[in-house]
Enzyme design. Structure first.
Site, PDB file in Angstrom:
ATOM      1  N   ASP A 114       4.234  -6.598  -8.679  1.00  0.00           N
ATOM      2  CA  ASP A 114       5.444  -6.179  -7.983  1.00  0.00           C
ATOM      3  C   ASP A 114       5.726  -4.711  -8.315  1.00  0.00           C
ATOM      4  O   ASP A 114       4.838  -3.875  -8.170  1.00  0.00           O
ATOM      5  CB  ASP A 114       6.604  -7.108  -8.376  1.00  0.00           C
ATOM      6  CG  ASP A 114       7.788  -7.025  -7.449  1.00  0.00           C
ATOM      7  OD1 ASP A 114       7.770  -7.696  -6.399  1.00  0.00           O
ATOM      8  OD2 ASP A 114       8.743  -6.296  -7.769  1.00  0.00           O
ATOM      9  N   TYR A 222      14.346   0.514  -5.129  1.00  0.00           N
ATOM     10  CA  TYR A 222      14.253   0.412  -3.672  1.00  0.00           C
ATOM     11  C   TYR A 222      14.796   1.664  -2.991  1.00  0.00           C
ATOM     12  O   TYR A 222      14.305   2.065  -1.931  1.00  0.00           O
ATOM     13  CB  TYR A 222      14.953  -0.860  -3.205  1.00  0.00           C
ATOM     14  CG  TYR A 222      14.220  -2.058  -3.750  1.00  0.00           C
ATOM     15  CD1 TYR A 222      13.067  -2.523  -3.128  1.00  0.00           C
ATOM     16  CD2 TYR A 222      14.614  -2.656  -4.937  1.00  0.00           C
ATOM     17  CE1 TYR A 222      12.338  -3.569  -3.658  1.00  0.00           C
ATOM     18  CE2 TYR A 222      13.888  -3.712  -5.478  1.00  0.00           C
ATOM     19  CZ  TYR A 222      12.750  -4.156  -4.839  1.00  0.00           C
ATOM     20  OH  TYR A 222      12.020  -5.182  -5.385  1.00  0.00           O
ATOM     21  N   HIS A 282       4.761 -15.961  -6.010  1.00  0.00           N
ATOM     22  CA  HIS A 282       4.724 -14.528  -6.322  1.00  0.00           C
ATOM     23  C   HIS A 282       4.610 -14.243  -7.811  1.00  0.00           C
ATOM     24  O   HIS A 282       3.982 -13.263  -8.216  1.00  0.00           O
ATOM     25  CB  HIS A 282       6.001 -13.881  -5.769  1.00  0.00           C
ATOM     26  CG  HIS A 282       6.054 -12.397  -5.865  1.00  0.00           C
ATOM     27  ND1 HIS A 282       5.189 -11.566  -5.189  1.00  0.00           N
ATOM     28  CD2 HIS A 282       6.888 -11.577  -6.580  1.00  0.00           C
ATOM     29  CE1 HIS A 282       5.487 -10.305  -5.454  1.00  0.00           C
ATOM     30  NE2 HIS A 282       6.501 -10.282  -6.296  1.00  0.00           N
TER      31      HIS A 282
END
Length: 310
Positions: A114, A222, A282
């Site tokens: 990630d 982000y 994930h």
């Protein structure tokens, strides 16, 4: 005692220590365990060092495990009180090299997924000679291209846009209940909708994110990565040389965020990638720490032995 304090106490009882390392105005919290060749463990979002505890306990007999809280996360410092668009993968990479310098490690292996996988790629481009090898877990990379933003996938990536809003962190952290609801979605859904994976640690995660600045600290990634993410969706991201660092990939067959079939372009970005698909979502490291430990021991063990034989 809070759930987070209990989790930290259990980790300490098992021998995992935490320390603060000052690097150029940022105080980084680092968890450490074991002895041997150094392995740097880089968490993703919404995680912090505690996600690595099962893997650390499995590998401590053979490796020195170093698990930092990345910039803005966990108990690492928050450089700015509000949204910060400077927390790019390159900035994180420089942080991590500085941490390993402070610990006296010139060369080391890295495991991550990630957000951590973005940082590993930045580290591999910047100072590849320092990396023994890299073990990636469900990896976002430029080869995902426009597929990552296709209409059928928008339901999975909406949060990446929401978290860029200046009031998003305030809304999520407006109460413990709203914080729990928000992060439980990602912990459970990305684990293949299995609430058992993080069930025992959910309240510890809520404790972590209710600390001042921790929600925004994670959201800053982000905000910082948005320009490059848009470029890759549009096919306008400038190409970089293929990564020559020995690289192994573990990919969850049930990952709803980064589909396993999207690994098809790894060869465009790494010289000699090898991959194994596993029956997880994930969070490969949280869902199947035994498999990750097995892969890490074999992969890094061979690289270390090969270096020693030269």
């Amino acid at each position: 005692m809070t759930a987070l304090e209990k989790a930290f106490a259990e980790a300490a009882a098992a021998g995992i220590t935490q320390q603060k390392i000052d690097i150029g105005g940022l105080r980084v919290n680092v968890a450490r365990f074991g002895k041997g060749a150094p392995l740097l463990l880089l968490h993703g979002w919404p995680e912090f060092w505690l996600v690595w505890r099962p893997l650390m306990l499995r590998l401590g007999d053979s490796f020195e495990l170093i698990a930092p809280d990345l910039r803005g996360c966990g108990d690492t410092g928050k450089p700015t009180p509000g949204p910060d668009a400077s927390a790019t993968a390159e900035r994180h990479a420089l942080d991590m090299f500085a941490v390993m310098d402070a610990l006296g490690h010139d060369r080391f292996g890295v495991i991550g997924g990630d957000l951590g996988a973005y940082v590993m790629q930045a580290m591999s481009h910047r100072q590849p000679q320092r990396l023994t090898g890299t073990l990636y877990l469900c990896t976002p990379y430029p080869g995902l291209g426009h597929r990552y933003g296709q209409p059928g996938h928008l339901i999975e990536v909406w949060y990446q846009y929401f978290q860029q809003l200046p009031w998003a962190a305030q809304l999520v952290g407006s109460s413990r209940e709203s914080c729990r609801l928000y992060f439980r979605h990602f912990l459970d859904h990305w684990s293949g909708d299995d609430p058992a994976v993080f069930g025992d640690l959910l309240e510890a995660y809520v404790d972590n994110f209710m600390k001042p600045g921790n929600i925004q600290g994670g959201f800053d990634w982000y905000l910082s990565s948005a320009p490059n993410r848009r470029r890759w969706l549009e096919g306008k991201l400038p190409p970089q040389p293929r990564i020559d660092v020995p690289s192994r990939f573990l990919w969850g067959r049930r990952d709803p965020l980064i589909a396993p079939e999207w690994s098809d372009r790894l060869g465009d970005h790494w010289s000699e990638p090898s991959i194994r698909f596993v029956d997880t979502g994930h969070y490969v490291h949280a869902e199947a720490p035994g498999i990750v430990a097995e892969e890490a021991s074999g992969f890094f063990g061979k690289l270390i032995n090969r270096k020693g034989a030269r």
